[in-house]
Design a protein around this motif. Structure first.
Motif: not given
Length: 434
Positions: A78-89
């Motif tokens: 869902l994060i990548i679908v919104t054109r974002n990224i999460d490097l902190s998981v």
């Protein structure tokens, strides 16, 4: 406006009366390709390891190892679908794991006593709450302060990794509560043969009912229908896969010493040849499957999921249509934090310890799982099932290389190369269908 009648709806479906078998089954070609790649990986590692990879023991352990990454990859979609990224998981998993470790070992025993039944539920609730709050905070900075997600989560990677060390100044916290250890699999988290077959029967029933309800909805709204043989083939294949997985889980027996202790506790005489007591499916695997199903329902059936894909497809149009894009984006990151909290419980329970290095490089595997599963970095496209399968592919690569004695630096090289290859293949596929 009257919905078209069933015959006309069937005629309008491409591939219903003609075309390839794949089009009639409505099967995603990329998903089929991933299954083929997974089969090649499994067979290849089994040959190279002398038949060790495809043993019930290794596959059971592989399923447990995949659970944590698979859970986080569903949120990364869902994060990548919104054109974002999460490097902190991975860092969020680490700090949450340290917090719940301290709570179980140092705080709750003083308040509730050792071995209290509330210890595990409190730890899980705390993990989900802390992870969700961290995710909401990062989402607030991204959505309302307009800071790029790459910068916010890169900073989060450093901040939360440092916070994980600060909680105990780098000390390892162990052991975890006895009931809490069930979340990590192992003997405590093995559900046994009877529960495994019951879960398998329920899963097969849900598959059949789900296909039936889907067909009824198509008829009701005049949508194109798959041929009946196609629905029957999908149901048969899915149920066969479920039964095979249950059989595999039940083919892995408990160690002799544990089985003997169990027999003594239940007043069962120990035979000369010993007892074959199956592990059954592991609790973290059940949790991962349930999370994947809930996330699929959220993404496909709820308004929130439609908003997420609308934002990824065209953010400007989504905002002009009345979608609160900033609040939706903040909730996406909050949901990612909740999933990191669940994965922290699984990872900490599996190690039976909270360590400062927990979750290290997990962000690489989570992002790779989502991308390999068909989630486009351009946004707007992605599937939960694909991400879970991608997590299984990534974990299979790592598990196979460990069996072969491949050094960790070379493992990272392989994972990085696979990620780049997956993005390249995705770009080729999208150029082809345009």
């Amino acid at each position: 406006m009257t919905a078209p009648t069933l015959p006309s709806a069937i005629k309008t479906m491409p591939g219903t009366t003609e075309g390839s078998i794949l089009s009639r089954l409505e099967i995603d070609v990329r998903m089929l390709g991933m299954l083929g790649a997974l089969a090649v990986i499994w067979i290849g590692f089994d040959l190279l390891s002398g038949g060790v990879f495809l043993t019930p023991r290794n596959l059971w352990n592989l399923s447990v190892q995949t659970a944590s990454i698979a859970i986080m990859s569903t949120g990364m979609v869902l994060i990548i679908v919104t054109r974002n990224i999460d490097l902190s998981v991975g860092a969020i998993l680490g700090v949450v794991g340290m917090i719940i470790g301290v709570v179980q070992v140092q705080w709750l025993p003083g308040w509730l006593g050792f071995g209290h039944w509330l210890t595990a539920p409190i730890a899980v609730l705390l993990a989900v709450t802390v992870g969700g709050l961290i995710g909401l905070f990062q989402g607030w900075m991204i959505a309302y302060l307009a800071i790029p997600s790459f910068i916010v989560t890169l900073g989060g990677l450093l901040v939360w990794r440092g916070a994980a060390w600060w909680v105990t100044t780098g000390q390892t916290i162990a052991p975890m509560d006895g009931r809490f250890k069930a979340f990590g699999g192992g003997v405590e988290g093995a559900l046994g043969a009877n529960a495994t077959w019951i879960i398998a029967a329920i899963a097969c029933g849900l598959i059949i009912v789900g296909l039936g309800l889907s067909r009824r909805r198509r008829i009701r709204f005049g949508f194109p229908l798959r041929p009946r043989w196609a629905d029957a083939s999908i149901a048969a294949f899915a149920c066969a896969a479920v039964i095979a997985a249950a059989s595999l889980a039940n083919a892995y027996p408990l160690p002799g010493g544990i089985a003997r202790r169990w027999a003594e506790e239940n007043g069962i005489a120990w035979p000369e040849g010993g007892l074959f007591i199956p592990h059954g499916v592991a609790l973290p695997v059940v949790i991962a499957v349930v999370v994947a199903l809930l996330m699929t329902f959220l993404a496909k059936r709820l308004r929130f999921g439609r908003y997420v894909f609308a934002i990824g497809g065209n953010p400007e149009a989504a905002e002009l249509s009345g979608i609160n894009t900033r609040w939706t984006l903040m909730k996406v990151f909050g949901l990612m934090g909740v999933l990191c909290g669940i994965s922290a419980c699984i990872s900490t329970a599996r190690l039976n310890a909270a360590t400062n290095s927990a979750g290290a490089l997990d962000e690489l595997y989570v992002i790779a799982a989502a991308v390999i599963g068909g989630t486009s970095l351009a946004g707007g496209v992605g599937t939960i099932a694909g991400a879970v399968l991608g997590a299984l592919v990534m974990q299979s690569l790592q598990s196979g290389m460990v069996l072969l004695g491949v050094d960790t630096p070379l493992q990272n090289i392989v994972v990085g190369a696979v990620l780049v290859l997956a993005v390249w293949l995705d770009s080729l596929y999208r150029r082809r269908i345009k």
